[in-house]
Write a protein that holds these residues in place. Structure first.
Motif, PDB file in Angstrom:
ATOM      1  N   ARG A  83       0.833  -1.210   0.000  1.00  0.00           N
ATOM      2  CA  ARG A  83       0.000   0.000   0.000  1.00  0.00           C
ATOM      3  C   ARG A  83       0.863   1.253   0.000  1.00  0.00           C
ATOM      4  N   ILE A  84       2.120   1.124   0.461  1.00  0.00           N
ATOM      5  CA  ILE A  84       3.023   2.274   0.455  1.00  0.00           C
ATOM      6  C   ILE A  84       3.756   2.390  -0.885  1.00  0.00           C
ATOM      7  N   TRP A  85       4.313   1.253  -1.358  1.00  0.00           N
ATOM      8  CA  TRP A  85       5.151   1.393  -2.559  1.00  0.00           C
ATOM      9  C   TRP A  85       4.381   1.499  -3.862  1.00  0.00           C
ATOM     10  N   GLU A  86       3.163   0.922  -3.898  1.00  0.00           N
ATOM     11  CA  GLU A  86       2.400   0.964  -5.143  1.00  0.00           C
ATOM     12  C   GLU A  86       1.946   2.405  -5.402  1.00  0.00           C
ATOM     13  N   GLY A  87       2.330   2.940  -6.508  1.00  0.00           N
ATOM     14  CA  GLY A  87       1.897   4.285  -6.859  1.00  0.00           C
ATOM     15  C   GLY A  87       2.611   5.388  -6.099  1.00  0.00           C
ATOM     16  N   TYR A  88       3.733   5.061  -5.404  1.00  0.00           N
ATOM     17  CA  TYR A  88       4.468   6.084  -4.647  1.00  0.00           C
ATOM     18  C   TYR A  88       5.043   7.120  -5.608  1.00  0.00           C
ATOM     19  N   GLU A  89       4.948   8.389  -5.244  1.00  0.00           N
ATOM     20  CA  GLU A  89       5.342   9.411  -6.215  1.00  0.00           C
ATOM     21  C   GLU A  89       6.640  10.123  -5.883  1.00  0.00           C
ATOM     22  N   GLY A  90       7.234   9.859  -4.712  1.00  0.00           N
ATOM     23  CA  GLY A  90       8.478  10.534  -4.337  1.00  0.00           C
ATOM     24  C   GLY A  90       9.696   9.882  -4.976  1.00  0.00           C
ATOM     25  N   SER A  91      10.873  10.268  -4.497  1.00  0.00           N
ATOM     26  CA  SER A  91      12.125   9.722  -5.040  1.00  0.00           C
ATOM     27  C   SER A  91      12.323   8.286  -4.559  1.00  0.00           C
ATOM     28  N   PRO A  92      13.152   7.504  -5.259  1.00  0.00           N
ATOM     29  CA  PRO A  92      13.443   6.144  -4.807  1.00  0.00           C
ATOM     30  C   PRO A  92      14.059   6.127  -3.405  1.00  0.00           C
ATOM     31  N   GLU A  93      14.880   7.134  -3.098  1.00  0.00           N
ATOM     32  CA  GLU A  93      15.513   7.197  -1.774  1.00  0.00           C
ATOM     33  C   GLU A  93      14.459   7.431  -0.682  1.00  0.00           C
ATOM     34  N   ALA A  94      13.534   8.343  -0.983  1.00  0.00           N
ATOM     35  CA  ALA A  94      12.474   8.640   0.004  1.00  0.00           C
ATOM     36  C   ALA A  94      11.593   7.402   0.200  1.00  0.00           C
ATOM     37  N   LEU A  95      11.319   6.687  -0.889  1.00  0.00           N
ATOM     38  CA  LEU A  95      10.490   5.481  -0.780  1.00  0.00           C
ATOM     39  C   LEU A  95      11.200   4.431   0.081  1.00  0.00           C
ATOM     40  N   ALA A  96      12.487   4.246  -0.172  1.00  0.00           N
ATOM     41  CA  ALA A  96      13.234   3.237   0.604  1.00  0.00           C
ATOM     42  C   ALA A  96      13.173   3.579   2.091  1.00  0.00           C
ATOM     43  N   GLN A  97      13.368   4.856   2.405  1.00  0.00           N
ATOM     44  CA  GLN A  97      13.324   5.289   3.799  1.00  0.00           C
ATOM     45  C   GLN A  97      11.954   5.031   4.416  1.00  0.00           C
ATOM     46  N   ARG A  98      10.931   5.346   3.630  1.00  0.00           N
ATOM     47  CA  ARG A  98       9.547   5.163   4.104  1.00  0.00           C
ATOM     48  C   ARG A  98       9.257   3.667   4.369  1.00  0.00           C
ATOM     49  N   LEU A  99       9.792   2.797   3.495  1.00  0.00           N
ATOM     50  CA  LEU A  99       9.545   1.357   3.650  1.00  0.00           C
ATOM     51  C   LEU A  99      10.300   0.789   4.852  1.00  0.00           C
ATOM     52  N   VAL A 100      11.517   1.301   5.085  1.00  0.00           N
ATOM     53  CA  VAL A 100      12.251   0.869   6.286  1.00  0.00           C
ATOM     54  C   VAL A 100      11.439   1.259   7.521  1.00  0.00           C
ATOM     55  N   GLU A 101      10.925   2.482   7.517  1.00  0.00           N
ATOM     56  CA  GLU A 101      10.144   2.953   8.682  1.00  0.00           C
ATOM     57  C   GLU A 101       8.907   2.086   8.909  1.00  0.00           C
ATOM     58  N   GLU A 102       8.232   1.729   7.801  1.00  0.00           N
ATOM     59  CA  GLU A 102       7.005   0.932   7.942  1.00  0.00           C
ATOM     60  C   GLU A 102       7.326  -0.463   8.483  1.00  0.00           C
ATOM     61  N   ALA A 103       8.412  -1.068   7.991  1.00  0.00           N
ATOM     62  CA  ALA A 103       8.791  -2.403   8.481  1.00  0.00           C
ATOM     63  C   ALA A 103       9.134  -2.316   9.972  1.00  0.00           C
ATOM     64  N   GLN A 104       9.823  -1.240  10.359  1.00  0.00           N
ATOM     65  CA  GLN A 104      10.149  -1.077  11.785  1.00  0.00           C
ATOM     66  C   GLN A 104       8.883  -0.912  12.617  1.00  0.00           C
ATOM     67  N   LYS A 105       7.913  -0.216  12.033  1.00  0.00           N
ATOM     68  CA  LYS A 105       6.639  -0.018  12.729  1.00  0.00           C
ATOM     69  C   LYS A 105       5.924  -1.363  12.926  1.00  0.00           C
ATOM     70  N   ILE A 106       5.924  -2.166  11.880  1.00  0.00           N
ATOM     71  CA  ILE A 106       5.294  -3.496  11.970  1.00  0.00           C
ATOM     72  C   ILE A 106       5.954  -4.292  13.094  1.00  0.00           C
ATOM     73  N   ALA A 107       7.283  -4.254  13.151  1.00  0.00           N
ATOM     74  CA  ALA A 107       8.020  -5.023  14.166  1.00  0.00           C
ATOM     75  C   ALA A 107       7.696  -4.503  15.575  1.00  0.00           C
ATOM     76  N   GLU A 108       7.730  -3.188  15.746  1.00  0.00           N
ATOM     77  CA  GLU A 108       7.494  -2.647  17.096  1.00  0.00           C
ATOM     78  C   GLU A 108       6.048  -2.846  17.536  1.00  0.00           C
TER      79      GLU A 108
END
Ligand code: MRU
Length: 343
Positions: A96-121
């Motif tokens: 739901r985050i990466w599909e259709g993401y409109e920012g830079s690849p770097e910003a997307l990678a950062q956002r996905l790391v944050e989401e995975a960390q959120k899932i874990a916590e």
């Protein structure tokens, strides 16, 4: 990394405690690609429904950091194991985050790391809440029967069913856990006993076939198990042998509880008949360690999970409360509550 934490993100890599090596040794694997994460899930270096989900989420984050094709990474991770719905739940959440993401690849990678960390916590917090919700169900000096491993190792940290036993112990309830060894991969004997030992929680390991006898002779107060997927009607897929245990519990009048985060509830699956059951290699049964115990030429059937019908389940304990029958009504209500962020 703390004693039992199953997975940890370390900047550019996912570090896993290799569960195939416990209790002999504590070995950490460093994973850098989604393919490595999928392999670790398939080969059960990481296992347990919530741990698999969180690991897969980090697999997507790793793909993004490396500039890899996320569609392909998602496909590879989805194919790693079929039964635990937490895998698909976590991958859907990442998608739901990466599909259709409109920012830079770097910003997307950062956002996905944050989401995975959120899932874990969130998983760690959910487990503690499950344990607190369960406390009133655990009598003082309870003898509790448990199947497979549902502790810190099976989750991100703390645990679901084993977490309940841990919280009851920490609350001073003088509980005693009877741990099914859980053939063929011995998650109970190797992993649950390891965790109970380290935590100083009184426990006894039994062979799976002893559970009826132990209920009859010791007077088990309750059974508590985890789940890999809970259908809308409450039918629950969990480690092979759970169904037998639920039947024995019903015969002996022992309450049978399932403990799981709401991420394990799959409202799209109407009944247990729709849950895909993983079949694993015959060698897992044919060998005990390096020793072959089944004659060459004898066929082996090795389903990794079974489905316990809802009618054998007393209640399902989640992070937002306890669902009682009729589960068709109580489970959707709990999922809605979880999505509303209330506990
Ligand atoms: O094959 P496994 O070891 O991944 O199976 C694990 C179980 O069946 C657990 O009981 C379940 O995932 C719940 S873990 C909190």
């Amino acid at each position: 990394m703390s004693t039992f934490r199953s997975i940890e993100w370390q900047g550019d890599r996912l570090v896993l405690l290799d569960q195939r090596r416990i209790p002999e040794e504590k070995v950490y694997l460093e994973l850098f690609t989604p393919e490595e994460v999928a392999q670790a899930i398939r080969e059960m270096a990481v296992r347990g429904a919530p741990a698999i989900g969180a690991a897969a989420a980090f697999g997507i984050a790793l793909a993004a950091l490396r500039g890899e094709d996320l569609v392909e990474a998602d496909k590879v991770l989805r194919a790693s194991r079929p039964t635990a719905v937490n895998l698909f739940w976590a991958l859907d959440r990442m998608k739901r985050i990466w599909e259709g993401y409109e920012g830079s690849p770097e910003a997307l990678a950062q956002r996905l790391v944050e989401e995975a960390q959120k899932i874990a916590e969130e998983d760690v917090e959910a487990n503690k809440r499950i344990g607190r919700h369960a406390l009133p169900l655990i009598p003082d000096e309870a003898k509790i029967l448990h199947h497979c491993n549902t502790g810190s190792l099976a989750t991100v940290d703390y645990g679901t069913a084993l977490g309940i036993i841990r919280i009851a112990h920490e609350a001073g309830k003088k509980v005693h856990a009877f741990l099914d060894e859980t053939r063929p991969r011995l998650q109970g004997a190797r992993l649950s006993a390891f965790e109970m030992n380290e935590l100083g929680i009184p426990h006894t390991v039994i062979v799976d076939g002893a559970s009826g006898h132990v209920m009859k002779t010791f007077g088990i107060d309750l059974v508590v198990v985890g789940a890999d997927r809970i259908a809308r009607n409450g039918d629950t897929a969990n480690k092979i042998g759970t169904y037998n245990l639920a039947i024995a519990a019903r015969y002996h009048g022992v309450p049978f509880y399932v403990a799981a985060p709401t991420s394990t509830i799959d409202l799209k699956t109407r009944t247990g008949a729709e849950i895909p059951i993983e079949e694993r290699a015959p060698e897992e049964v044919a060998y005990c360690g390096p020793v072959r115990v089944v004659p060459e030429g004898s066929p082996v059937y090795n389903p990794a999970f079974d489905v316990t019908p809802a009618e054998l389940i007393t209640a399902i304990i989640t992070e937002v409360g306890i669902a009682y029958p009729p589960f068709e009504e109580s489970l959707p209500a709990l999922v809605a509550k979880a999505q509303g962020g209330r506990a």
